[in-house]
Design a protein around this motif. Sequence first.
Motif, PDB file in Angstrom:
ATOM      1  N   UNK A 123       0.782  -1.186   0.012  1.00  0.00           N
ATOM      2  CA  UNK A 123      -0.024  -0.126   0.157  1.00  0.00           C
ATOM      3  C   UNK A 123       1.004   1.088  -0.046  1.00  0.00           C
ATOM      4  N   UNK A 124       0.677   2.336  -0.996  1.00  0.00           N
ATOM      5  CA  UNK A 124       1.401   3.227  -1.009  1.00  0.00           C
ATOM      6  C   UNK A 124       0.637   4.632  -0.744  1.00  0.00           C
ATOM      7  N   UNK A 125       1.058   5.432   0.325  1.00  0.00           N
ATOM      8  CA  UNK A 125       0.509   6.355   0.862  1.00  0.00           C
ATOM      9  C   UNK A 125       1.199   7.623   0.301  1.00  0.00           C
ATOM     10  N   UNK A 126       0.485   8.758   0.042  1.00  0.00           N
ATOM     11  CA  UNK A 126       0.912  10.122  -0.144  1.00  0.00           C
ATOM     12  C   UNK A 126       0.720  10.889   0.785  1.00  0.00           C
ATOM     13  N   UNK A 127       1.409  11.917   1.272  1.00  0.00           N
ATOM     14  CA  UNK A 127       0.879  12.872   2.192  1.00  0.00           C
ATOM     15  C   UNK A 127       1.544  14.294   1.985  1.00  0.00           C
ATOM     16  N   UNK A 128       1.053  15.356   2.426  1.00  0.00           N
ATOM     17  CA  UNK A 128       1.476  16.576   2.338  1.00  0.00           C
ATOM     18  C   UNK A 128       1.418  17.423   3.536  1.00  0.00           C
ATOM     19  N   UNK A 129       2.285  18.458   3.711  1.00  0.00           N
ATOM     20  CA  UNK A 129       2.153  19.351   4.776  1.00  0.00           C
ATOM     21  C   UNK A 129       2.720  20.820   4.361  1.00  0.00           C
ATOM     22  N   UNK A 130       2.086  21.747   5.254  1.00  0.00           N
ATOM     23  CA  UNK A 130       2.508  23.238   4.783  1.00  0.00           C
ATOM     24  C   UNK A 130       3.880  23.431   4.607  1.00  0.00           C
ATOM     25  N   UNK A 131       4.609  22.996   5.720  1.00  0.00           N
ATOM     26  CA  UNK A 131       6.122  23.421   5.770  1.00  0.00           C
ATOM     27  C   UNK A 131       6.899  23.200   7.135  1.00  0.00           C
ATOM     28  N   UNK A 132       5.960  23.387   8.304  1.00  0.00           N
ATOM     29  CA  UNK A 132       6.515  23.486   9.545  1.00  0.00           C
ATOM     30  C   UNK A 132       6.269  22.191  10.402  1.00  0.00           C
ATOM     31  N   UNK A 133       7.137  21.655  11.214  1.00  0.00           N
ATOM     32  CA  UNK A 133       6.747  20.530  11.938  1.00  0.00           C
ATOM     33  C   UNK A 133       5.519  20.575  12.838  1.00  0.00           C
ATOM     34  N   UNK A 134       4.802  21.965  13.068  1.00  0.00           N
ATOM     35  CA  UNK A 134       3.756  21.829  13.701  1.00  0.00           C
ATOM     36  C   UNK A 134       2.457  21.881  12.865  1.00  0.00           C
ATOM     37  N   UNK A 135       2.908  21.823  11.420  1.00  0.00           N
ATOM     38  CA  UNK A 135       1.835  21.806  10.537  1.00  0.00           C
ATOM     39  C   UNK A 135       1.203  20.328  10.443  1.00  0.00           C
ATOM     40  N   UNK A 136       0.120  20.188  10.220  1.00  0.00           N
ATOM     41  CA  UNK A 136      -0.514  18.688  10.038  1.00  0.00           C
ATOM     42  C   UNK A 136      -0.097  17.966   8.637  1.00  0.00           C
ATOM     43  N   UNK A 137       0.262  16.898   8.809  1.00  0.00           N
ATOM     44  CA  UNK A 137       0.688  15.963   7.691  1.00  0.00           C
ATOM     45  C   UNK A 137      -0.376  15.282   7.140  1.00  0.00           C
ATOM     46  N   UNK A 138      -1.213  15.750   5.990  1.00  0.00           N
ATOM     47  CA  UNK A 138      -2.495  15.067   5.521  1.00  0.00           C
ATOM     48  C   UNK A 138      -2.068  14.126   4.442  1.00  0.00           C
ATOM     49  N   UNK A 139      -2.923  12.942   4.810  1.00  0.00           N
ATOM     50  CA  UNK A 139      -2.662  11.612   3.814  1.00  0.00           C
ATOM     51  C   UNK A 139      -3.760  11.486   2.748  1.00  0.00           C
ATOM     52  N   UNK A 140      -3.320  10.948   1.719  1.00  0.00           N
ATOM     53  CA  UNK A 140      -4.347  10.338   0.737  1.00  0.00           C
ATOM     54  C   UNK A 140      -4.684   9.281   1.032  1.00  0.00           C
TER      55      UNK A 140
END
Lengths: 112, 113
Positions: free
Chosen positions: B88-105
């Motif tokens: 299973x391959x998961x992509x994620x994105x985050x605004x830029x800072x470690x306090x920003x949430x990482x959102x997954x596909x």
Amino acid sequence: GQQLNQSPQSMFIQEGEDVSMNCTSSSIFNTWLWYKQDPGEGPVLLIALYKAGELTSNGRLTAQFGITRKDSFLNISASIPSDVGIYFCAGHPLNRDDKIIFGKGTRLHILP
Amino acid sequence: DVKVTQSSRYLVKRTGEKVFLECVQDMDHENMFWYRQDPGLGLRLIYFSYDVKMKEKGDIPEGYSVSREKKERFSLILESASTNQTSMYLCASRKGDRTDTQYFGPGTRLTVL
């Protein structure tokens, strides 16, 4: 590389019971995160912790950032059927704000 | 609402084929990530990217490459798929800072025959 030890690996509980799971590391973490993954979906962030000793709640969920910065726990009170899923702890190691290390997950099963 | 989409939910390929997994996010996030998830092993980071045309190896980059030509799109490439890349391959994105949430596909379940 750095690893997180998450336990237990799986849990079978009765609906209404409280649940506790934890995560430990051999090195210091700056951030502790708890995610939940429902079947067929990507993980979703439940709680984020940024300071040692911090205790944060999100509804029936409570998580704490350990004082030593090497551990965290997640508690779920009065479990319900929709709590079923895989719970992952994760965190940013010290001086590594770019990447997150994930635990191997705790699979929660709720018995009818 | 942040949305991370992945091009396919299920994919079946043959050994030796070149495979492209596409990920798109719609929130102008700087950071994007590719993980693979295997039973008992949790999520392992393959590659990540701070910004357009930038990439960094994660913990298990062997057998994979990535491309980030546009900010919103991060592609994972299997140059010559092998059966041990079934996962299973998961992509994620985050605004830029470690306090920003990482959102997954939602993930792409890849089977290599």
